[in-house]
Every structure is written in C-alpha cells, then in structure tokens.
Design an enzyme around this catalytic site. Sequence first.
Site: not given
Length: 575
Positions: A149, A301, A303, A305
Amino acid sequence: MHIEQNILDRVNEWLTPDFDRETREKIEDMMTSNPKELEESFYKNLEFGTGGMRGVMGVGTNRINRYTLGKNTQGLSDYLHKSFPDKEIKVAIAYDCRHNSNTLAKVVADVFSANGIHVYLFSDLRPTPELSFALKYLHCQCGIVLTASHNPPEYNGYKVYWEDGGQLVPPQDKEIVDVIESLTYDKIKFKPNEKLITMIDKDVDAAFVKSTVENASFDTPQSAKDGLSIVYTSLHGTSIKAIPAVLEKAGYKNLHIVPEQATPDGDFPTVKSPNPEEPEALSMAVSLANKLGADIVIGTDPDADRLGIAVRDNADKLVLLNGNQTMVLMTHFLLEQWRKKGRLNGKQFIGSTIVSTPMMMELASAYAVECKVGLTGFKWIAKFIKDFPNLEFIGGGEESFGFMVGDKVRDKDAVGATLLICEVAAQAKAKGSSVYKELQQMYVDYGFYKEHLVSLTKKGIEGAHEIKQMMIDQRVNPIKEIAGERVVVVEDYQSSVAKNLLTGEEDPLTVPKSDVLIYYTEDGAKIAARPSGTEPKIKFYVSVNAAIDSLDDIPAAEKQLDEKIQNIIRDLKIS
C-alpha cells in the site's frame, strides 16, 4: 549483543540447505556485522494485520522474501485443497509497482501451480481493486496482491482475498495462519507447473473499466463533465493503469496528469511518502492545479485503494479534504442518487468503521438506511455484504482515505471512488455550487463534525513493546476525564465490553475482538486509541461536533472545534 535462544534457533534453521546460498551468506554477514539487524529480522514471524501481511524486504522470518511468502502460499494451497475438495481451484494474482513485486508474484504463482492450482497472473502491475474484481470475474476461489500500500519503499506485502472478493476474515484468517505456522520450510513446493499459469491483462482490464463506469456513474450531463477540470496523480503507482481509461470512458476529457509522477516507480522519488493522507504527497498536483485553474485534485496511493482530494474553498483556494470528509460527501451523494431514483426502501445499508466519523450514522438516519459499523479495514465492510445478502450495499468508507462504491469490488477502491468524486464535483459545479459548498451545507443539515488523527511511529522491537505498554496503561488506569469533560462511556474492543462510567452498567460489543479503546465524553467528543495493523504506529482518532443553524455559523463553530481538538491532544499528551 545478547540474542535470545529462540531467535538463534530461527537463524540456524535458515542456515540449512533448504535455503539458497545467497540467503545463507546474507545471514552469516549479519551475524558478524549487524547483530541488531539480525535480531530484528528473526525475532518473530511476520503476522497478518488489518490489511494482510506487510514488512520490510530482506532475509528472515520477520521480512518479506521468497521463503516467508512461499510458506504462506504453501499453507494457503493446503487450505484451499481442504476447503474445495471437489473443485478445480483457481487463484488470481496481481502486484504493484514496488521493488521485487513482479518476482515475488511469480514465486507465489509457482507455488500455487506446484500444488495443482490454476493461476491467473497479471502480466504487469495492476491496481488492488482490479484484483478483487478479477477474482470474481474469473470465478476464482482466492486472490493475492503483492503490495505494501502506502508504506515506505523498503516494504512489500501480501494480501489474501477469498471467493467473495473480500479479504480474509475470521475464522478463516486464523485457520489459514494455523496451517501456515504448522509448516516447515522444506515443505514448500517451489517448482512450478507452467501449464497451470495463465497470463491475464487486456480482457480483464476492459471488463473492470466497464464495470467501474457502470457502477460509479450517475446521469451527469456531458456538459457538466466537460466543465470540470481535473488534475490527477498516481504518485508513481498502479492507478495509472486504470483511472485515465475509466475517466475517458465515462466522458471526462478535461484531465491533466502530473507528468513527473505518472511513471510507476517503487522508489517514489518525488514524495517523502506515497500516501495521499499526507498533504506533501499532493503538493505537485496542487501546484499544477493552481497553474491550470483546475477545480479538483485527486491523488492515489501505490496500489490504488486510497485517494486524496483537494477542492476549491469559498475563496477559490485549493484545500485538502480528509478521509472522513470525502467519505461523507460521497456517501451523501450516493444516498441522494438512490433516493431520486426511488431505490430506497429500507433494505439498504452503508458501511463505516469504529474509528471513522459518527456523521455516517446521521446520514443513515436521515435516509432511513442502516449504517453497519465494523473494525478498521474494508474486509469488514465486505463481510457485511456477504453476511446480509438481503440488504443492498450502497457505499461506505473509513477515515483513512478509502471508499467503496457498491459491491462489484469488495475492498477500498480508489478507481471507482475517483470517478464518483468527479460525478459529485461536476454536478455541483453545473448547478452553481462546489464540493466544498456541498460539504458546508451538510454540516448545517446533519451537524458539524470535525476529526483529527494523531499517529505516533514506534519502530522495531522496542517500539512494538512501547505501543503494547501504552494500551496496557490505558486499561490499568482508565481515563476518566479529557480536557475538562467527563468520560461517560468506554468501549474496550479487546474485552468486548462497553462500560458506562456514570452508572457502572456494562453492555457487550458485538464486533470481533480488537486492540482498540474508544472514549466518549459528556459533550459528545469521541477519542479512539488503536495500534496500527500494518505499520509500526499507534493512532489516536479525535472526533468532535457541534450543531449549527446556518452557513454563517461555520467560522465560529470551526474555531471552537479546532480549540477543543487541540485541548484533547494536549491533555492526552499525544502530540
């Protein structure tokens, strides 16, 4: 330095021929040159937290490497065979822009295939929400994302999803961990069956984009879309693979991408942290937006999400919204769209978390829908969708800049949320309003709620002990007064008890156990203490509120609430 025997036992296991020469040589070097690092690398096994397993990359049981992920995957393979004894088992795997993500993803794919499991492996990096979608689209039993993340560049991670598209929840998470912990490293099957590994890309991409546009579009006129100027940054992450395509298909043509941050890069060279919760992360995007006179700034961010948003205030200055503000804005918009279409009949719900703004409850009440509140992490909202099939899920979020629109993706989804906030902004601008003005009107209609997060970083073994002790101290000596206000209720999610300090009455908490304490004061303030499940941090969430009668009341109320927040922080000594 002295190293405990149990740590040395783990070290010695990793010096056996079950581990490759390079790994053994790195350990031997640490033994002589950096015993402190050796201790940090082996003092525990990496654990599954709020958002899967995350850790620093390197050798050792407390690091992300081919052996720790191989062991996870072997244990997961064994569990899948046990859970689906008469099925062809299929798994989808995605990965982000981090160093080693692609090679670690292939290791994971190899182990699954070596265990007779069919693997769908993305041919290049993809957003986490696309993995959740792909898992269901391809009728898989399980999915894996290699990501850490928004953690720093030295981190990577391993998120596990189940057949409903959501992350693992109890009791499965513990059952799988028990299987993993029972394995020895020599049981890992690393030799792949390449015939069982299928590469996926454009077909799944097209389906994901189509689904996102259908799910997060709400009859915005093309003229309104054309009138919205958007600046977007992927912060060197994976959303560049999806968001431009989604916005284009949805009809948003006035999109400006921050060029310096558009190329995926695991070093995240232009930011201190690739976390849209941090104002600095969006500074380049805000600068470009000011140059262009854009209406809205959106950053995601690595990834994809989480998303951060900046909008223009009443003085035409770009201001950053926090996760609670974006959550209530998008939830309110969804509720209003559902109401306009006559889709609300009391069988719908929105989702939130115990550390997010109580304003979500006010919205639910106003629109006569349920607000289901769970622990931190979207796996709990996904679980609500699975556990209550008779209810329709509208949308939901959490304070840490995540949001989920509908149930096509069962995790926080910055791709769908980006399109949704553009719908909010375009429709508001077209009627002479703005995102900021819409939020202000909500404060009048539902109460002025203001939140603040204090996050204290405590790294390493000592940090973990310090965080643990801080929570112990609060339970041994419970806080009875905060900033001159009596604490009236304490919720202890570890003991699953809510205690009224005025009457002594105790009520059970129905959510799963977690190391969280929440205090409610007599004037309506809410303060939560929670160790992070993915980072070496302890977090304190402060929420205060005031009733206001008109927009004119906002400046004075905001000043009062800001002072109240600062008094609470000072009193708790958490600044």
